[in-house]
Design an enzyme around this catalytic site. Sequence first.
Site, PDB file in Angstrom:
ATOM      1  N   ASP A 167     -55.177 -21.906 -11.965  1.00 14.37           N
ATOM      2  CA  ASP A 167     -54.831 -23.335 -11.906  1.00 14.37           C
ATOM      3  C   ASP A 167     -55.937 -24.156 -12.567  1.00 14.37           C
ATOM      4  O   ASP A 167     -57.122 -23.842 -12.451  1.00 14.37           O
ATOM      5  CB  ASP A 167     -54.633 -23.788 -10.451  1.00 14.37           C
ATOM      6  N   LYS A 185     -37.644 -27.575 -20.584  1.00 12.17           N
ATOM      7  CA  LYS A 185     -37.101 -26.663 -19.564  1.00 12.17           C
ATOM      8  C   LYS A 185     -35.859 -25.922 -20.073  1.00 12.17           C
ATOM      9  O   LYS A 185     -35.588 -24.795 -19.651  1.00 12.17           O
ATOM     10  CB  LYS A 185     -36.806 -27.442 -18.279  1.00 12.17           C
ATOM     11  N   ASN A 232     -45.255 -20.557 -13.518  1.00 12.84           N
ATOM     12  CA  ASN A 232     -44.886 -21.781 -12.793  1.00 12.84           C
ATOM     13  C   ASN A 232     -45.537 -23.060 -13.331  1.00 12.84           C
ATOM     14  O   ASN A 232     -44.924 -24.127 -13.268  1.00 12.84           O
ATOM     15  CB  ASN A 232     -45.252 -21.595 -11.310  1.00 12.84           C
ATOM     16  N   TYR A 242     -39.059 -33.576 -21.351  1.00  8.01           N
ATOM     17  CA  TYR A 242     -39.169 -32.604 -20.249  1.00  8.01           C
ATOM     18  C   TYR A 242     -37.921 -31.725 -20.197  1.00  8.01           C
ATOM     19  O   TYR A 242     -38.019 -30.492 -20.083  1.00  8.01           O
ATOM     20  CB  TYR A 242     -39.352 -33.351 -18.924  1.00  8.01           C
ATOM     21  N   THR A 294     -43.376 -32.183  -3.802  1.00 11.46           N
ATOM     22  CA  THR A 294     -44.671 -31.576  -4.133  1.00 11.46           C
ATOM     23  C   THR A 294     -45.662 -32.689  -4.439  1.00 11.46           C
ATOM     24  O   THR A 294     -45.252 -33.846  -4.652  1.00 11.46           O
ATOM     25  CB  THR A 294     -44.542 -30.676  -5.382  1.00 11.46           C
ATOM     26  N   ASP A 322     -56.730 -23.355 -17.808  1.00  7.05           N
ATOM     27  CA  ASP A 322     -55.677 -24.130 -18.462  1.00  7.05           C
ATOM     28  C   ASP A 322     -54.813 -23.109 -19.202  1.00  7.05           C
ATOM     29  O   ASP A 322     -55.293 -22.444 -20.130  1.00  7.05           O
ATOM     30  CB  ASP A 322     -56.309 -25.129 -19.447  1.00  7.05           C
TER      31      ASP A 322
HETATM   32  N1  NAD Z   1     -41.185 -30.516  -7.909  1.00  2.00           N
HETATM   33  C1  NAD Z   1     -40.014 -30.614  -8.510  1.00  2.00           C
HETATM   34  O1  NAD Z   1     -39.145 -31.449  -8.132  1.00  2.00           O
HETATM   35  C2  NAD Z   1     -39.673 -29.691  -9.655  1.00  2.00           C
HETATM   36  C3  NAD Z   1     -38.331 -29.619 -10.065  1.00  2.00           C
HETATM   37  C4  NAD Z   1     -37.997 -28.777 -11.131  1.00  2.00           C
HETATM   38  C5  NAD Z   1     -38.982 -28.010 -11.736  1.00  2.00           C
HETATM   39  N2  NAD Z   1     -40.265 -28.102 -11.320  1.00  2.00           N
HETATM   40  C6  NAD Z   1     -41.254 -27.272 -12.011  1.00  2.00           C
HETATM   41  O2  NAD Z   1     -41.970 -26.500 -11.063  1.00  2.00           O
HETATM   42  C7  NAD Z   1     -43.300 -26.289 -11.525  1.00  2.00           C
HETATM   43  C8  NAD Z   1     -44.277 -26.728 -10.456  1.00  2.00           C
HETATM   44  O3  NAD Z   1     -44.033 -28.085 -10.132  1.00  2.00           O
HETATM   45  P1  NAD Z   1     -44.722 -28.808  -8.884  1.00  2.00           P
HETATM   46  O4  NAD Z   1     -43.819 -29.906  -8.504  1.00  2.00           O
HETATM   47  O5  NAD Z   1     -45.153 -27.815  -7.877  1.00  2.00           O
HETATM   48  O6  NAD Z   1     -45.998 -29.452  -9.627  1.00  2.00           O
HETATM   49  P2  NAD Z   1     -47.394 -29.997  -9.040  1.00  2.00           P
HETATM   50  O7  NAD Z   1     -47.842 -30.983 -10.050  1.00  2.00           O
HETATM   51  O8  NAD Z   1     -47.261 -30.427  -7.627  1.00  2.00           O
HETATM   52  O9  NAD Z   1     -48.310 -28.698  -9.107  1.00  2.00           O
HETATM   53  C9  NAD Z   1     -48.497 -28.092 -10.362  1.00  2.00           C
HETATM   54  C10 NAD Z   1     -49.763 -27.259 -10.374  1.00  2.00           C
HETATM   55  O10 NAD Z   1     -49.884 -26.737 -11.714  1.00  2.00           O
HETATM   56  C11 NAD Z   1     -51.208 -26.970 -12.185  1.00  2.00           C
HETATM   57  N3  NAD Z   1     -51.202 -27.096 -13.646  1.00  2.00           N
HETATM   58  C12 NAD Z   1     -50.678 -28.102 -14.385  1.00  2.00           C
HETATM   59  N4  NAD Z   1     -50.913 -27.879 -15.687  1.00  2.00           N
HETATM   60  C13 NAD Z   1     -51.606 -26.721 -15.764  1.00  2.00           C
HETATM   61  C14 NAD Z   1     -52.148 -25.989 -16.829  1.00  2.00           C
HETATM   62  N5  NAD Z   1     -52.067 -26.414 -18.105  1.00  2.00           N
HETATM   63  N6  NAD Z   1     -52.786 -24.817 -16.564  1.00  2.00           N
HETATM   64  C15 NAD Z   1     -52.910 -24.386 -15.284  1.00  2.00           C
HETATM   65  N7  NAD Z   1     -52.423 -25.057 -14.223  1.00  2.00           N
HETATM   66  C16 NAD Z   1     -51.791 -26.220 -14.469  1.00  2.00           C
HETATM   67  C17 NAD Z   1     -51.653 -28.246 -11.494  1.00  2.00           C
HETATM   68  O11 NAD Z   1     -53.087 -28.337 -11.444  1.00  2.00           O
HETATM   69  C18 NAD Z   1     -51.024 -28.095 -10.105  1.00  2.00           C
HETATM   70  O12 NAD Z   1     -51.884 -27.414  -9.213  1.00  2.00           O
HETATM   71  C19 NAD Z   1     -43.411 -27.050 -12.849  1.00  2.00           C
HETATM   72  O13 NAD Z   1     -43.177 -26.154 -13.932  1.00  2.00           O
HETATM   73  C20 NAD Z   1     -42.312 -28.065 -12.761  1.00  2.00           C
HETATM   74  O14 NAD Z   1     -41.861 -28.495 -14.033  1.00  2.00           O
HETATM   75  C21 NAD Z   1     -40.642 -28.933 -10.296  1.00  2.00           C
END
Ligand code: NAD
Length: 257
Positions: free
Chosen positions: A49, A163, A95, A159, A194, A69
Amino acid sequence: MSTAEPNASLNDLISLNGKRALVTGGGKGIGAAIASRLTEAGASVTIADLDPAGADFAADIGARFVQCDIAHAAQLTAAIDDAAGDGNLHILINNAGIFPTTGPVVDVADDFVSRMLEVNVRAQFSATREAARRMSNGGSILNMASIAGLSGGANISAYAASKAAVVSLTHAHARELGPKGIRVNAIAPGVIETPGVAEQMAPLRASGIDIDSRIAANPVGIAGQPDHVARGALFLVSDLASFVSGHVLVIDGGSTA
Ligand SMILES: NC(=O)c1ccc[n+]([C@@H]2O[C@H](COP(=O)([O-])OP(=O)(O)OC[C@H]3O[C@@H](n4cnc5c(N)ncnc54)[C@H](O)[C@@H]3O)[C@@H](O)[C@H]2O)c1
């Protein structure tokens, strides 16, 4: 008994004992819930992360942590090497992703689109490549898509496109890597509560909009939680899903039904 047997026990089918897993973006949100469930099922988990705060969460659940990253080649390789240990990786949870506030297409800058595709598509592609190179005994890759990648959405087109690409990579890589014993699936979550979503919603909440009712406005009638996604993830990467590949599992409380 082999888990390929039709009468394998449920415990054996769901167990991840002896499996080494990498969860990108596993420091919080959906990734953290998945890392937690994989650890509970017996996997040896590395969380990669960007945010160093994820180290505390990793320690809490008995996972390793690499600050990384995923868009940075050397950092990504270091994280995958850590997860693979002796050289064999079994599970990749692709993820990590970004969803910064966008807006109408007429206002979106090229740099914004480039960064979205760089993290959500190109870096995820690279992670799959590096993981597959280390899955000499087969494995399972799970990509995090979104319902936005299936049905689009106004004001989030960059976005949504990123996806949709994740869905496409899931299908293509499932076909390509299947003969090497690697299954590739995706989850398309709906709105999940989240830290990332809370950040997005903060201005709306501050302006008095009833965000909680909107988030729970799906047929199941509850707000999606990270563990709802993690349960699907555990199914897909475990031997419960040993004949499932190229699948996109929608987890959205029925909102796109
Ligand atoms: N939460 C939602 O409603 C939702 C819905 C559909 C899809 N998603 C997808 O699920 C995944 C997780 O979403 P979330 O809501 O848990 O996000 P979040 O922002 O709460 O957590 C994401 C985590 O990923 C880390 N991160 C971001 N960019 C990074 C990088 N370049 N390298 C390493 N780590 C990195 C961040 O530091 C964070 O800890 C994403 O791919 C998001 O697009 C989320």
